[in-house]
Design an enzyme around this catalytic site. Structure first.
Site, PDB file in Angstrom:
ATOM      1  N   SER A 181       0.845  -1.191   0.000  1.00 61.64           N
ATOM      2  CA  SER A 181       0.000   0.000   0.000  1.00 61.64           C
ATOM      3  C   SER A 181       0.887   1.250   0.000  1.00 61.64           C
ATOM      4  O   SER A 181       1.776   1.380  -0.831  1.00 61.64           O
ATOM      5  CB  SER A 181      -0.948  -0.032   1.201  1.00 61.64           C
ATOM      6  N   ASP A 380      -8.629  -5.458  -5.565  1.00 59.97           N
ATOM      7  CA  ASP A 380      -8.213  -4.364  -4.686  1.00 59.97           C
ATOM      8  C   ASP A 380      -8.508  -3.035  -5.372  1.00 59.97           C
ATOM      9  O   ASP A 380      -7.992  -2.773  -6.459  1.00 59.97           O
ATOM     10  CB  ASP A 380      -6.718  -4.492  -4.394  1.00 59.97           C
ATOM     11  N   HIS A 405      -5.971  -6.640  -1.378  1.00 64.53           N
ATOM     12  CA  HIS A 405      -4.955  -5.678  -0.973  1.00 64.53           C
ATOM     13  C   HIS A 405      -3.724  -6.381  -0.400  1.00 64.53           C
ATOM     14  O   HIS A 405      -3.790  -7.041   0.626  1.00 64.53           O
ATOM     15  CB  HIS A 405      -5.556  -4.725   0.049  1.00 64.53           C
TER      16      HIS A 405
END
Length: 445
Positions: A181, A380, A405
């Protein structure tokens, strides 16, 4: 449609069902703001095989003002169980939260450490967890928050890694950085900014193209909506219609009371937007953590990249008419005014694409970049802002249709699907190639 408690009971059941499918069993959905308390309750520190250390880090790496020399304690974790001197060092570039939590949820690095005899290092991001430069006052003023930005964070990692290698008397150890991320964004940027320190970067679910007008502003919520639509078209339609029902609550005297009871809120709701925001965030989290195996991950996954006091991480987002969320627009002017009002600072919406690569990324990185993995799962929502195509032979995009994710960074399990097993094997093979090339060049020199 007129408001009815049965309608929202149906919404609530849908939410619980999807969450149970996403994570293997029904678990509580934590709201934003409960992140650190949830971490303490789960006692993550006792579950991760790392030793905690603190590094005396400079407050400001880029100026020579008197205050720049202020030092704060930056937390980092080490696992040297499999390391052999001269072997590689795998570094996780910390995200917006306590580093213990990221270490506990990045089992991939621990799984592959024995294959490479690697030293594992997880470095906490400044202004998060225990790495607070001004203690409890770190968030009190723009004067302190001004030291919270990605460039300072990358410099922290560079200084700490160099010092660590010196202390270990292992200067020749190659470093590979990992991140998921926002941490993945940092890992990729670290490789570009400090290629003499890291020989490669593995960036999972890193939306480095979610800036300016590189990616359509509606892409994130369009992706969330698509996830729900693929799971159930009826579910998608019901959720899309629920926002109108919520708005109607304000016209009913007992409406908020009914919703408070239905969702078992700790306190009675005083605004329809509290319920709307709760549902909104819950739907987003559910889409992000739609993992193929059971996972105890339903605490607030960092859903948005680090909050920089409204300065550099400006990611415009809108909701299109095709989204299951209410249509919305975005205004730089309104965002700027809000930042000035809250923090007394003016955002720099084009700074990230100036400081790092953004526009024409394929053309630019093809000429000077190397040794980077961008992994994304199309379930995601952040994948739409990621690198989805190979840029060169050594800058590779690994894309899976069912991935969520940074699912590839999770610990392996016996129930992992074939596509996930293959994705991780590809990552290991690429990392091995980087290291073999490094050691071969080192031997020749």
């Amino acid at each position: 449609m007129a408001f009815s408690s049965s309608y929202f009971s149906f919404i609530f059941l849908i939410l619980l069902f999807i969450i149970s499918v996403a994570v293997g069993e029904i678990k509580p959905v934590y709201l934003p703001g409960t992140y650190q308390s949830s971490l303490k309750k789960q006692n993550v520190k006792s579950k991760i095989p790392f030793k905690t250390h603190y590094f005396p880090q400079n407050l400001d790496h880029f100026t020579f003002l008197p205050k720049s020399s202020k030092v704060f304690k930056q937390k980092y974790l080490i696992n040297d169980k499999y390391w052999q001197k001269g072997g590689p060092i795998f570094v996780y570039t910390g995200n917006e939260g306590n580093i213990d939590w990221f270490a506990a949820n990045t089992g991939f690095m621990l799984d592959i450490a024995p294959k490479f005899h690697a030293l594992l290092v997880f470095i906490e991001h400044r202004f998060y967890g225990d790495s607070m430069p001004f203690g409890k006052k770190s968030y009190k003023s723009p004067k302190t928050l001004g030291y919270l930005n990605s460039q300072q964070a990358l410099a922290d990692y560079a200084v700490l890694i160099r010092s660590l290698k010196q202390n270990l008397s292992s200067e020749s150890s190659p470093v590979v950085v990992f991140g998921g991320s926002y941490g993945g964004m940092l890992a990729s940027w670290f490789r570009l900014k400090y290629p003499h320190i890291a020989i490669g970067a593995v960036a999972s679910s890193a939306p480095i193209l979610q800036f300016d007008k590189i990616t359509p502003w509606s892409s994130f919520y369009d992706a969330v909506s698509q996830d729900f639509k693929e799971a159930s078209l009826n579910c998608y339609k019901v959720i899309k219609g629920s926002w109108t029902e919520l708005d109607a609550l304000s016209k009913h005297e007992e409406g908020l009371t009914k919703v408070s009871k239905l969702f078992k809120t700790c306190k009675g709701l005083h605004s329809v937007y509290s319920a709307r925001d709760w549902l909104w965030e819950a739907f987003v989290y559910t889409a992000m953590v739609n993992y193929p195996t059971e996972a105890n991950f339903m605490m607030p996954l960092p859903a948005y990249p680090v909050q920089e006091a409204c300065t550099e991480m400006v990611m415009p987002m809108t909701c299109s008419n095709e989204s299951m969320f209410p249509p919305s627009s975005y205004s730089y002017k309104e965002f700027t005014e809000d930042c000035k009002k809250k923090y007394g600072v003016e955002p720099r919406p084009h700074w990230i694409t100036t400081e790092f690569v953004g526009y024409r990324i394929e053309q630019v990185l093809k000429r000077f970049g190397s040794n980077m993995i961008f992994s994304n799962g199309m379930q995601d929502p952040w994948s739409r802002g990621g690198v989805l195509k190979n840029i060169s032979a050594s800058i590779v995009a690994l894309v899976t249709q069912k991935g969520a994710h940074h699912v590839d960074f999770r610990s392996k399990t016996k129930n992992d699907p074939d596509w996930l097993i293959m994705q991780r094997k590809q990552e290991v093979a690429i990392i091995r190639k980087w290291l073999e090339e490094y050691y071969r060049d080192l031997k020749q020199n």
